[in-house]
Design an enzyme around this catalytic site. Sequence first.
Site, PDB file in Angstrom:
ATOM      1  N   ARG A  31       8.858  42.955 -12.431  1.00 39.36           N
ATOM      2  CA  ARG A  31      10.308  43.182 -12.346  1.00 39.36           C
ATOM      3  C   ARG A  31      11.054  41.856 -12.318  1.00 39.36           C
ATOM      4  NH1 ARG A  31       9.869  47.352  -7.308  1.00 39.36           N
ATOM      5  NH2 ARG A  31       7.665  47.596  -7.814  1.00 39.36           N
ATOM      6  N   HIS A  64      10.918  48.967   1.123  1.00 44.09           N
ATOM      7  CA  HIS A  64       9.843  48.405   1.961  1.00 44.09           C
ATOM      8  C   HIS A  64      10.232  48.408   3.437  1.00 44.09           C
ATOM      9  CE1 HIS A  64       8.850  45.890  -1.852  1.00 44.09           C
ATOM     10  NE2 HIS A  64       7.992  46.890  -1.793  1.00 44.09           N
ATOM     11  N   GLY A 115       1.877  37.817   0.100  1.00 39.33           N
ATOM     12  CA  GLY A 115       2.283  37.146   1.344  1.00 39.33           C
ATOM     13  C   GLY A 115       1.129  36.954   2.317  1.00 39.33           C
ATOM     14  N   ASN A 140       0.341  57.338   0.782  1.00 40.57           N
ATOM     15  CA  ASN A 140       1.307  56.354   0.284  1.00 40.57           C
ATOM     16  C   ASN A 140       1.179  56.354  -1.240  1.00 40.57           C
ATOM     17  OD1 ASN A 140       2.638  54.003  -0.508  1.00 40.57           O
ATOM     18  ND2 ASN A 140       1.793  52.738   1.143  1.00 40.57           N
ATOM     19  N   GLY A 180       5.651  44.836  -5.759  1.00 41.90           N
ATOM     20  CA  GLY A 180       7.098  44.811  -5.524  1.00 41.90           C
ATOM     21  C   GLY A 180       7.326  43.841  -4.376  1.00 41.90           C
ATOM     22  N   GLY A 221       0.435  42.061  -0.199  1.00 49.69           N
ATOM     23  CA  GLY A 221      -0.669  41.485  -0.990  1.00 49.69           C
ATOM     24  C   GLY A 221      -0.594  39.978  -1.208  1.00 49.69           C
TER      25      GLY A 221
HETATM   26  N1  LIG Z   1      -6.029  36.560  -2.775  1.00 49.06           N
HETATM   27  C1  LIG Z   1      -4.860  36.770  -3.350  1.00 49.06           C
HETATM   28  N2  LIG Z   1      -4.107  35.747  -3.790  1.00 49.06           N
HETATM   29  C2  LIG Z   1      -2.934  35.946  -4.405  1.00 49.06           C
HETATM   30  N3  LIG Z   1      -2.406  37.154  -4.613  1.00 49.06           N
HETATM   31  C3  LIG Z   1      -3.086  38.233  -4.195  1.00 49.06           C
HETATM   32  C4  LIG Z   1      -4.336  38.105  -3.542  1.00 49.06           C
HETATM   33  N4  LIG Z   1      -4.782  39.353  -3.240  1.00 49.06           N
HETATM   34  C5  LIG Z   1      -3.840  40.215  -3.684  1.00 49.06           C
HETATM   35  N5  LIG Z   1      -2.814  39.560  -4.267  1.00 49.06           N
HETATM   36  C6  LIG Z   1      -1.597  40.110  -4.887  1.00 49.06           C
HETATM   37  O1  LIG Z   1      -1.127  41.243  -4.199  1.00 49.06           O
HETATM   38  C7  LIG Z   1      -0.542  42.150  -5.132  1.00 49.06           C
HETATM   39  C8  LIG Z   1      -0.602  43.561  -4.613  1.00 49.06           C
HETATM   40  O2  LIG Z   1       0.062  43.620  -3.377  1.00 49.06           O
HETATM   41  P1  LIG Z   1       0.315  44.998  -2.638  1.00 49.06           P
HETATM   42  O3  LIG Z   1       1.080  44.689  -1.421  1.00 49.06           O
HETATM   43  O4  LIG Z   1      -0.972  45.744  -2.511  1.00 49.06           O
HETATM   44  O5  LIG Z   1       1.262  45.664  -3.717  1.00 49.06           O
HETATM   45  P2  LIG Z   1       1.725  47.158  -3.999  1.00 49.06           P
HETATM   46  O6  LIG Z   1       1.623  47.922  -2.694  1.00 49.06           O
HETATM   47  O7  LIG Z   1       3.144  46.965  -4.435  1.00 49.06           O
HETATM   48  O8  LIG Z   1       0.845  47.673  -5.072  1.00 49.06           O
HETATM   49  C9  LIG Z   1      -1.389  41.980  -6.392  1.00 49.06           C
HETATM   50  O9  LIG Z   1      -0.593  42.202  -7.520  1.00 49.06           O
HETATM   51  C10 LIG Z   1      -1.854  40.539  -6.314  1.00 49.06           C
HETATM   52  O10 LIG Z   1      -1.022  39.763  -7.136  1.00 49.06           O
HETATM   53  C1  LIG Z   2       9.836  49.972  -3.394  1.00 44.81           C
HETATM   54  C2  LIG Z   2       8.743  49.248  -4.072  1.00 44.81           C
HETATM   55  O1  LIG Z   2       8.987  48.358  -4.846  1.00 44.81           O
HETATM   56  O2  LIG Z   2       7.498  49.618  -3.748  1.00 44.81           O
HETATM   57  P1  LIG Z   2       6.159  48.935  -4.300  1.00 44.81           P
HETATM   58  O3  LIG Z   2       6.203  47.510  -3.861  1.00 44.81           O
HETATM   59  O4  LIG Z   2       5.059  49.720  -3.610  1.00 44.81           O
HETATM   60  O5  LIG Z   2       6.169  49.088  -5.778  1.00 44.81           O
HETATM   61 MG   LIG Z   3       3.343  48.423  -1.537  1.00 46.82          MG
END
Ligand SMILES: Nc1ncnc2c1ncn2[C@@H]1O[C@H](COP(=O)(O)OP(=O)(O)O)[C@@H](O)[C@H]1O
Ligand SMILES: CC(=O)OP(=O)(O)O
Ligand SMILES: [Mg+2]
Length: 399
Positions: A241, A180, A333, A7, A212, A331
């Site tokens: 964003r 997503h 949610g 990924n 995102g 993350g």
């Molecule tokens: N315990 C937490 N409380 C609040 N936000 C969190 C926590 N753990 C992770 N996050 C949030 O989750 C985000 C990352 O989410 P993720 O779904 O891994 O994103 P991506 O796949 O887009 O990189 C981080 O930027 C952070 O803000």
């Molecule tokens: C499509 C997209 O925004 O992916 P990510 O949340 O992983 O940045």
């Molecule tokens: Mg992601």
Amino acid sequence: MNILVINAGSSSLKYQLFNMENDSVLAKGKVERIGMDTAIVTHEPADKAEAREVGEILEHTTAIRKVLEMLLHAQHGVLGAIEEIDAVGHRVVHGGEAFKSSVLVDDEVKREIKRLFDLAPLHNPAAMLGIAAVEANMPGVPQAVVFDTAFHQTMPAPAYLYPVPMALYRKHKVRRYGFHGTSHNYVSERAAVFLGRPLEQLKLVTCHIGNGASCAAIVGGRSVDTSMGMTPLEGLMMGTRSGDLDPAIVPYAMGKEDLTLSEISSMLNKHSGLQAISGLSSDMREIVEAMEAGDRNAKLAFDMYEYRIRKYIGAYAAAMNGLDAVVFTAGVGENSALLRKAVCEQLSFLGIEFDEEANLTGRGLEKRITKPGSKVEVLVIPTNEEWMIARDTYALVKH
Ligand SMILES: Nc1ncnc2c1ncn2[C@@H]1O[C@H](COP(=O)(O)OP(=O)(O)O)[C@@H](O)[C@H]1O
Ligand SMILES: CC(=O)OP(=O)(O)O
Ligand SMILES: [Mg+2]
């Protein structure tokens, strides 16, 4: 059959190695901060100690070589030889209108992914590097690609078209695609299992709130609308964003601030959202910490962020003419009880009876955060995009 799932994000790469016969994860991990001064590699083999490395990793080709090294490592590895990987599945963010489902990689598929670089400049090139790195290191191993956009190809025209001259759609495929999708698909399937009701009968709003973020309206297991558009910039406010804004701001700000097209695009994609309003961070953990310490800009950023999620849930309840459940994932949610509380407590008119205690317990597990008898239920379901990608790859390779 062992399937490696990759990924690739703009600055990160997550991986999982599955044994499909016994439905197990042999190892998983991630490479973060690719292209920055120090990358962080985390490798978690099943039943072994986690390994962590820090160093410079400038691009995704090196990141994949690192992943393979970890999987074969004398001490932390889980494979004796690279030949034990039977197939590889990749997440590709943009599949345009060409791909309505996952496919095996061939030259035409690669050409099409490249044609879509413009529409997902942060994501598609990274995925392409991943495909090329696998070809170089594991020649002949079948590869499949799973698109973020595919699940949303069921959106009807009133949801996917923009009210602009149709020539833009006909000539340049300007339309809403949504992203997503693999995650929205996974959590909607899990929600039906959790609720013990057939997916075909459910109206769901799934909220993928990560770095995102997007919401989707799902009727009977099919996406009928989603908040991201032609690119992953539309919709909710995100880490960096902007999400929705008046398009007239673009030429206006360009004129007033003397910005080029690439500068305004970079402003909206990389320097807006939580980061811009808080002036602190794009990371929700840091926003909440600052807010609790009394920082007013962090509080404003949080309030704007949750307000927009709430508006989308309301809009999608109307779009579907009903709502059975709301699902939080990704993350933020999955981890931010505070965000879920802020959103849900002000949706009581929809029939959501929020359960504060359930919201605070059972981290990392699938759970319900509404009270028994709540007309609309709210669930937290950890996403697993990698598992969905492995499932599709397995189905394609087996035939
Ligand atoms: N315990 C937490 N409380 C609040 N936000 C969190 C926590 N753990 C992770 N996050 C949030 O989750 C985000 C990352 O989410 P993720 O779904 O891994 O994103 P991506 O796949 O887009 O990189 C981080 O930027 C952070 O803000
Ligand atoms: C499509 C997209 O925004 O992916 P990510 O949340 O992983 O940045
Ligand atoms: Mg992601």
